[in-house]
Scaffold this motif. Structure first.
Motif, PDB file in Angstrom:
ATOM      1  N   ARG A  81     -32.119 -22.572  28.723  1.00  0.00           N
ATOM      2  CA  ARG A  81     -31.107 -21.692  29.323  1.00  0.00           C
ATOM      3  C   ARG A  81     -31.465 -20.235  29.082  1.00  0.00           C
ATOM      4  O   ARG A  81     -30.743 -19.484  28.420  1.00  0.00           O
ATOM      5  N   ARG A  83     -32.009 -16.459  30.073  1.00  0.00           N
ATOM      6  CA  ARG A  83     -31.534 -15.484  31.043  1.00  0.00           C
ATOM      7  C   ARG A  83     -32.628 -14.451  31.326  1.00  0.00           C
ATOM      8  O   ARG A  83     -32.860 -14.074  32.457  1.00  0.00           O
ATOM      9  N   ASP A 109     -28.705 -18.001  27.294  1.00  0.00           N
ATOM     10  CA  ASP A 109     -27.347 -18.173  27.774  1.00  0.00           C
ATOM     11  C   ASP A 109     -26.721 -19.375  27.085  1.00  0.00           C
ATOM     12  O   ASP A 109     -26.317 -20.338  27.721  1.00  0.00           O
ATOM     13  N   SER A 115     -27.391 -12.436  21.847  1.00  0.00           N
ATOM     14  CA  SER A 115     -28.196 -13.548  22.348  1.00  0.00           C
ATOM     15  C   SER A 115     -29.662 -13.168  22.529  1.00  0.00           C
ATOM     16  O   SER A 115     -30.421 -13.912  23.125  1.00  0.00           O
ATOM     17  N   THR A 174     -30.603 -16.163  37.017  1.00  0.00           N
ATOM     18  CA  THR A 174     -29.153 -16.059  37.102  1.00  0.00           C
ATOM     19  C   THR A 174     -28.597 -17.462  37.307  1.00  0.00           C
ATOM     20  O   THR A 174     -27.610 -17.655  37.965  1.00  0.00           O
ATOM     21  N   PHE A 208     -27.287 -19.549  35.235  1.00  0.00           N
ATOM     22  CA  PHE A 208     -26.210 -20.096  34.423  1.00  0.00           C
ATOM     23  C   PHE A 208     -24.904 -19.342  34.574  1.00  0.00           C
ATOM     24  O   PHE A 208     -24.081 -19.300  33.678  1.00  0.00           O
ATOM     25  N   SER A 266     -23.960 -16.321  34.572  1.00  0.00           N
ATOM     26  CA  SER A 266     -23.557 -15.202  33.737  1.00  0.00           C
ATOM     27  C   SER A 266     -23.231 -13.992  34.612  1.00  0.00           C
ATOM     28  O   SER A 266     -22.505 -13.108  34.202  1.00  0.00           O
TER      29      SER A 266
END
Ligand SMILES: *[C@@H]1O[C@H](CO)[C@@H](O)[C@H](O)[C@H]1NC(C)=O
Ligand SMILES: *[C@@H]1O[C@H](CO)[C@@H](O)[C@H](O)[C@H]1NC(C)=O
Ligand SMILES: *[C@@H]1O[C@H](CO)[C@@H](O)[C@H](O)[C@H]1NC(C)=O
Length: 665
Positions: free
Chosen positions: A79, A81, A120, A167, A222, A224, A226
């Motif tokens: 995951r 980002r 993410d 993160s 992009t 996930f 967010s």
């Protein structure tokens, strides 16, 4: 009934059209571009830029034609980002190659490996994802990125590096050697590899002979949710090389003004290859030649002198063939930067489309200098360098020195506030735990005079190092009046001790402290072009137009630490072996000698009985042993004395050996 049917058909038609238009929008894309730029110090910059894009999984699915599967799976599994991985050899020369342009801000990287990633996932899972990611990348790129798994090797910057708090994880390996085994997996991610298109220029010996090369991979997704805008996954791969064209005969010609003509070059002379057509899977395949602002203004002066006409009002009819230099092929298009401040001197880009070149007619662009031109590259507001102070093996100090550069052509005056001109910058520094920095010893020297820290530091975040657990991280935001000429920050530290297992091979070389990052959030190294749809189609030019903050890295510091004498174990082994040799040597000697005594004793008895034959035999034995034969009568008393002496000696030697083992082990 007919009406219903007609309605149904209309609906079907409409939906099919809609889906067709949707699928047209959502396509995987790949494009390849190459930017060439003559540098002020007689070198040439080659910047390869490959971009792959995959639409969002939700609408497009998991199957990809162009996008590398390995990286798609990586993004899905961890995951991710944002992620950036760079392999660099050599140091970017900010003074000569420029420090205020999109390439130096995003492609000048610290030596070795640098990796940062934004995940993410919930904050407590970020570290686990990072660890698994380092292992995966390590396997993917044949590098020791897995060393970044250890909590002593990475850090979690808050705001000093990138604005992703919580993160983001950052790690670097300054000593990693970069070579072809890292480039090959990187090339495998391209749909045409290095078999066709611009990547075919990457001749390994030419690239690794260069002064600087940095291969970079940047992922942003992009996937996930967010952000509102779902654009899928974008993968940028860049390779930035600084090469020295070989000087030809003409280049050594000196001109009246004592300056030497820059070496002329062509694609085939710097890479040893030509471009034989594009990668057929690429949407666009372009080559650009960039002429810097400084060079353009010099060329204008030259042109004005040449013509003897009114200065500064020359429009180049054929800018690719001017008094300063000549391009061997006429460009398909000339793109000029639009700049409100200095519309006269702006960056010029020559664009070449590779579409119509083929094996029979390869693309080989030549750049020939006709007149010596000296120019300078745009500089960041401050030039940073870092060094060590102090001597001895116990303590020292790190100093970061920042010197104001000449504000080139008022490049950055526009960004300052009218009344009180203030220059803001951030310093981000990671220090390994074995360099124990005392943050309270931070001192700021402005123009050589010590100043109170609170006057200049706006914000500071420090996380002290913990022995064998985490590195020390320092993030500082400083604010200076523009008139300041130099700033120096110093921090004292103690040198720690490592366990013998923690030393790297060749520990006597010293330990590398990763580069510090200096960023200028108020300055943006972006180019402005006229709003034109065709420009937005080029990923490289749209990258150049993005507002990215000016960034620079300091040198890697080499800190000598106390290293144990690694030859000690060998010394111990050698001495122990010597002692054992002595011990067993004398032991054998004793054993043999006692046998000899007995033999002689027996012989003396026998010689009385056996007569001539026995005597002859014993004579022969004695001869063989190398001693004169004598029928001696040894005293048994003396022999027992000798043997007791020998036994004492043996015990002494054994005692010494045992003692040695006990005390040295
Ligand atoms: C990381 O890898 C380990 C071992 O393969 C696995 O158990 C763990 O779930 C992984 N963690 C994440 C966050 O992927
Ligand atoms: C420069 O060129 C413009 C338009 O071509 C002209 O109007 C102007 O007079 C010129 N200026 C000089 C100094 O030659
Ligand atoms: C390439 O060749 C085609 C056909 O000859 C021509 O129509 C097209 O304009 C050419 N493109 C370029 C960029 O020269």
């Amino acid at each position: 009934m007919a009406a219903v049917l007609r309605f149904l058909i209309a609906v079907l038609l409409f939906s099919s059209i809609a889906s067709a238009s949707l699928s047209q929008e959502e396509e995987e894309e790949f494009s390849e571009e190459l930017l060439l730029k003559p540098l002020a110090d007689r070198k040439v910059l080659a910047h390869f830029h490959f971009e792959s894009k995959a639409p969002p999984t939700r609408t497009y699915g998991h199957h990809h034609r162009l996008f590398p599967k390995a990286l798609y799976q990586l993004v899905q599994k961890f995951r991710i980002r944002e992620m950036e991985l760079s392999f660099t050899q050599g140091r970017w020369n900010y003074e000569r190659w420029g420090g205020f342009d999109p390439i130096s801000s995003s492609n000048a990287k610290p030596p070795g490996v640098e990796l940062w990633a934004v995940f993410d996932v919930p904050h407590d899972l970020v570290d686990a994802s990072w660890k698994n990611l380092t292992h995966t990348l390590s396997g993917l790129f044949c590098a020791s990125i897995n060393f970044l798994e250890s909590s002593t090797a990475y850090s979690a910057p808050d705001w000093g590096f990138q604005p992703f708090s919580g993160s983001l994880r950052y790690g670097s390996l300054p000593r990693e050697a970069v070579c072809t085994e890292n480039l090959t997996p990187w090339l495998k991610l391209l749909p045409c590899r290095d078999k066709a298109g611009l990547a075919a220029l990457m001749d390994r010996p030419s690239i690794y002979r260069g002064f600087y090369h940095s291969q970079r991979l940047r992922l942003s997704s992009t996937e996930f949710g967010s952000t509102e805008l779902e654009s899928g996954i974008a993968l940028d791969q860049t390779l930035t090389v600084v090469l020295q064209p070989t000087t030809s005969q003409r280049a050594s010609m000196t001109y009246s003004s004592d300056s030497v003509l820059q070496p002329s070059w062509s694609l085939s002379s710097i890479f040893g290859r030509k471009v034989s057509g594009r990668c057929v899977l690429a949407k666009s395949s372009n080559v650009y030649v960039q002429v810097e602002r400084g060079l353009v203004s010099e060329l204008k002066n030259l042109h004005a002198e040449d013509e003897g006409s009114g200065a500064g009002n020359v429009t180049f009819e054929k800018t690719w063939n001017n008094p300063g230099f000549e391009l061997s092929i006429a460009p398909n298009r000339v793109i000029k930067e639009v700049n409100i401040l200095h519309d006269e001197t702006s960056i010029v880009l020559y664009e070449y489309l590779i579409d119509n070149y083929s094996n029979s007619e390869p693309f080989d662009l030549g750049f020939t200098w006709k007149f010596p031109v000296v120019w300078s590259s745009p500089q960041a507001p401050l030039h940073a360098s870092r060094f060590l102070m102090g001597s001895g093996n116990e303590r020292g100090a790190i100093a970061i020195s920042l010197k104001a550069t000449e504000p080139s052509d008022g490049l950055w005056v526009a960004d300052t506030i009218e009344n009180s001109c203030m220059l803001r910058f951030n310093v981000f520094q990671v220090v390994p735990w074995y360099v124990r920095v005392y943050f309270h010893t931070l001192q700021v020297f402005v123009d050589g005079k010590p100043q109170s820290v609170t006057d200049f530091i706006e914000r500071m975040r420090i996380s002290p190092s913990e022995d064998k657990v985490s590195p020390g991280v320092m993030e500082m935001a400083l604010k200076l009046p523009c008139c300041v000429k130099s700033v120096t920050l110093t921090l004292e530290f103690d040198k720690g001790f490592l366990h013998i297992d923690e030393y790297p091979p060749d520990a006597n070389q010293g330990f590398d402290i990763p580069s510090a990052v200096i960023s200028f959030p108020d300055f943006h190294a972006s180019m402005h072009f006229l709003k034109d749809d065709s420009l937005n189609k080029s990923p490289l030019l749209s990258k150049f137009q993005e507002k990215s903050p000016v960034l620079c890295y300091t040198e890697v510091l080499l800190v000598p630490l106390t290293t144990p004498d690694f030859s000690m174990p060998y010394n111990v082994i050698t001495i122990t072996c010597t002692v054992f040799a002595l011990y067993f040597g004398s032991l054998l000697n004793v054993l043999r000698r006692r046998v000899g005594e007995e033999e002689r004793f027996l012989k003396r008895k026998d010689s009385k009985k056996t007569g001539r034959l026995g005597q002859l035999l014993s004579k022969l034995f004695a001869k063989l042993r190398g001693k004169s034969w004598e029928p001696t009568q040894t005293q048994s008393a003396s022999s027992s004395l000798i043997s007791s002496k020998l036994i004492f000696k043996v015990i002494l030697v054994a005692g010494i050996a045992a003692g040695w083992q006990y005390y040295s082990g």
